[in-house]
Design an enzyme around this catalytic site. Structure first.
Site, mmCIF file in Angstrom:
data_model
loop_
_atom_site.group_PDB
_atom_site.id
_atom_site.type_symbol
_atom_site.label_atom_id
_atom_site.label_comp_id
_atom_site.label_asym_id
_atom_site.label_seq_id
_atom_site.Cartn_x
_atom_site.Cartn_y
_atom_site.Cartn_z
ATOM 1 N N TYR A 107 -0.011 53.938 15.052
ATOM 2 C CA TYR A 107 -0.056 52.614 13.818
ATOM 3 C C TYR A 107 0.972 52.639 12.731
ATOM 4 C CZ TYR A 107 -2.616 50.652 10.151
ATOM 5 O OH TYR A 107 -2.927 49.681 9.536
ATOM 6 N N ASN B 273 6.449 61.411 0.011
ATOM 7 C CA ASN B 273 5.238 60.428 0.951
ATOM 8 C C ASN B 273 4.831 62.532 1.353
ATOM 9 O OD1 ASN B 273 4.168 59.700 2.954
ATOM 10 N ND2 ASN B 273 6.012 59.457 4.487
ATOM 11 N N GLY B 274 4.016 61.522 1.596
ATOM 12 C CA GLY B 274 3.176 63.127 1.602
ATOM 13 C C GLY B 274 1.792 63.180 0.863
ATOM 14 N N CYS C 126 2.804 55.992 1.888
ATOM 15 C CA CYS C 126 4.310 55.489 0.590
ATOM 16 C C CYS C 126 5.019 55.563 2.408
ATOM 17 C CB CYS C 126 4.176 56.627 -0.203
ATOM 18 S SG CYS C 126 4.093 57.898 -0.143
ATOM 19 N N GLY D 115 2.785 50.679 2.397
ATOM 20 C CA GLY D 115 3.121 50.374 0.723
ATOM 21 C C GLY D 115 2.710 49.680 0.260
#
Length: 587
Positions: free
Chosen positions: A335, A193-194, A93, A119
């Site tokens: 990436y 996020n995580g 996310c 996302g």
């Protein structure tokens, strides 16, 4: 062999240390002051690149003792139950927060567009208008979820937003963030996020005390912890909740009058802060989101920092908890992040360019042309070509119009999924010795199909160069990766992988060279997926085991997702006891 001498550019140190607090301290009583301290830890200084050692392929997994080896034959595609045209780790996310802008929700919408690569399965925005939190969430891309009329329903000068990658499922909408909850002192919205590695234990304890959960997302635990906290004022409730969390979290919260940004003490996932020309404060997962809405990058949210923004006191910085050594995700530079972003104080573009240069220096091969697996391999391929003195050309053209579902003709087409996304350029490849640069190899199924595609287009030789070390361990800190027994580098040596994918030679970015490139900042990064050494040991981790169902499309209690949980390698006796008690409670 000549050593790589190019250096990763850094932001000027002055831009990273610009003070943004208004006032010198928060108005806290003595007991509260003892609980918190002002955040003063500076970021590390830039470093140059030392000499690189000769290329030595690494093939032994240090965590193989913890994870069983898959005995399937290397050439048997049936060993992999995932879509072989989508063989990449997935960032789960991206988050955005905007304070004090009359068009907060529209700016949030644009910033989420810039973060769409983080996302694509769901998006949402929560805006605050007249002390009321209004939310719109939906499944799909940002442009699918929002239009003019929906944004008109989100007035106000404060907003948070979220884009989410996740697996498909009929009930996925309930897990799309931001989440909004009401409690006795008001309402709060959160975007996260995580991944929390102690989510299951926390949820079991909360459920034992009467909490009711609506989703299977670990983010909902945070809202429950805030609601039951006795701390005052509100931001101390967030601090109190975060002290119980383990794992990775970069979060933005919104209340009736405050915007709060929090980053975990290790700083696994990125979170940056910027300002617009009108003074509006912006938080985002990457700087590319700031660029689109014309916000100036000021600095990162530091690991372990809480930033509280309101109209009375401006931006206030607090230390949630100190940690002497951050562990930032190195895969952001390999990436996840866009090349035009600055992540952890480094240019992503320049990092990837240097990864390619290192590969050309330490794993050279005679070749006629260098191509990339688009889009994530392009910058590393440019670096390889520049260092090797060989032309870079577009040997593979990527279609950007392929969705996650498609109709295959009744007469089966070999490598159908890959051919839909990637088309070889015969004029570039035919009769050539080709170096193909990609960012990573996860299961190897896609790489084998790409090699076959290039050879069928007439390439004389195909040499794979991978701009990351071999991935041998799952990520438990907010990245969707398969279980370790499915990772090809955890099961095979480099030579065995080369045989599996069918290329003429194969080389990965040497792990030692990666760390040397980072110089004095090397200890500040997390390399768990390459080394199997986890900064926060996984226990009840969120990982897919031969299935792609966890966390979405599920109704009912948490036991409905037990099939997707894999216990971490070193579960303590206390954790085992909690797990046993939890299992017994379901009987």
């Amino acid at each position: 062999m000549a050593a790589t001498t190019a250096a990763v550019s850094h932001l000027p140190s002055s831009s990273l240390s610009t003070p943004i607090t208004k006032g010198t301290a928060l108005a806290l009583n003595p007991s509260q002051r003892s609980h918190l301290s002002l955040f003063t830890k500076p970021l590390p200084k830039p470093s140059s690149l030392p000499h690189k050692p000769n290329f030595v392929p690494s093939s032994q997994s240090p965590i193989s003792e913890f994870f069983p080896t898959n005995e399937s034959h290397p050439g048997d595609d049936s060993a992999f139950l995932f879509s072989d045209d989508d063989d990449k780790p997935r960032e789960e996310c991206g988050v955005v927060g905007i304070f004090d802008d009359p068009e907060a929700s529209r700016l949030c919408y644009l910033a989420l567009h810039a973060l769409q690569h983080r996302g694509q399965e769901g998006a949402g925005i929560v805006a605050v208008n007249n002390n009321v939190l209004q939310s719109i969430t939906g499944v799909g891309l940002v442009s699918d979820v929002f239009n003019e009329s929906k944004l008109d329903q989100l007035p106000g000068d404060m907003a948070i937003g979220h884009v989410r990658y996740s697996t498909a499922g009929s009930s996925m909408l309930k897990n799309v963030q931001p989440f909004v909850a009401g409690y006795r002192f008001g309402s709060v919205g959160v975007a996260h996020n995580g991944n929390l590695v102690n989510y299951r234990a926390l949820r079991a304890k909360l459920e034992d005390n009467g909490s009711i959960f609506n989703t299977s997302s670990d983010t909902e635990v945070v809202l429950h912890l805030i609601a039951i906290s006795k701390a005052r004022p509100f931001f101390l409730r967030i601090v109190d909740a975060c002290e119980k969390l383990e794992g990775a979290y970069s979060m933005v919260f919104v209340t009736e009058d405050k915007l709060v940004a929090v980053r975990d003490p290790f700083g696994f996932r990125p979170l940056v802060m910027g300002r617009r020309s009108n003074g509006a404060v912006v938080f985002a997962s990457e700087t590319c989101a700031l660029d689109l809405i014309e916000a100036t990058y000021e600095r990162e949210v530091h690991p372990g920092e809480v930033l509280v923004v309101d109209k009375k006191d401006g931006v206030q910085s607090l230390c949630l908890m100190r940690h002497p050594e951050p562990k930032q995700c190195i895969f952001e530079h390999i990436y996840f992040a866009l090349p035009n972003s600055v992540v952890f104080g480094r240019s992503v573009y320049e990092s990837r360019h240097i990864f390619g240069e290192i590969l050309a220096t330490e794993a050279p091969v005679d070749c006629d042309v260098v191509i990339a697996v688009p889009d994530s391999g392009v910058v590393a391929a440019l670096g390889y070509a520049a260092k090797a003195g060989v032309p870079f050309q577009q040997g593979l053209i990527r279609s950007h119009y392929v969705g996650r579902t498609f109709i295959e003709p009744s007469q089966k087409i070999r490598d159908f999924g890959v051919k839909l996304k990637l088309s070889p350029v015969r004029g570039v490849l035919e009769g050539k010795r080709v170096v193909v640069v990609d960012d990573s190899i996860v299961r190897g199924t896609t790489s084998s199909k790409i090699v076959r595609l290039i050879k069928e287009a007439g390439a004389k030789e195909v040499h794979m160069r991978i701009a990351s070390p071999p991935i041998i361990g799952s990520c438990y800190y907010g990245v969707d990766t398969p279980s370790s027994e499915e990772l090809i580098s955890n099961r095979m040596s480099v030579e065995e992988i080369r045989e599996f994918i069918g290329c003429d030679s194969l080389a990965f970015l040497p792990f030692d060279s990666l760390k040397k490139m980072l110089g004095s900042e090397s200890p500040n990064f997390c390399y768990a997926c390459f080394s199997g050494k986890y900064p926060v040991m996984p226990r009840e981790v969120k990982v897919k085991r031969l299935g792609d169902f966890l966390d979405d499309g599920l109704n009912g209690p948490i036991d409905s997702i037990d099939g997707g949980w894999v216990t971490g390698p070193r579960q303590s006796n206390i954790e085992k006891k909690i797990d046993v008690q939890y299992q017994q409670s379901k009987i």
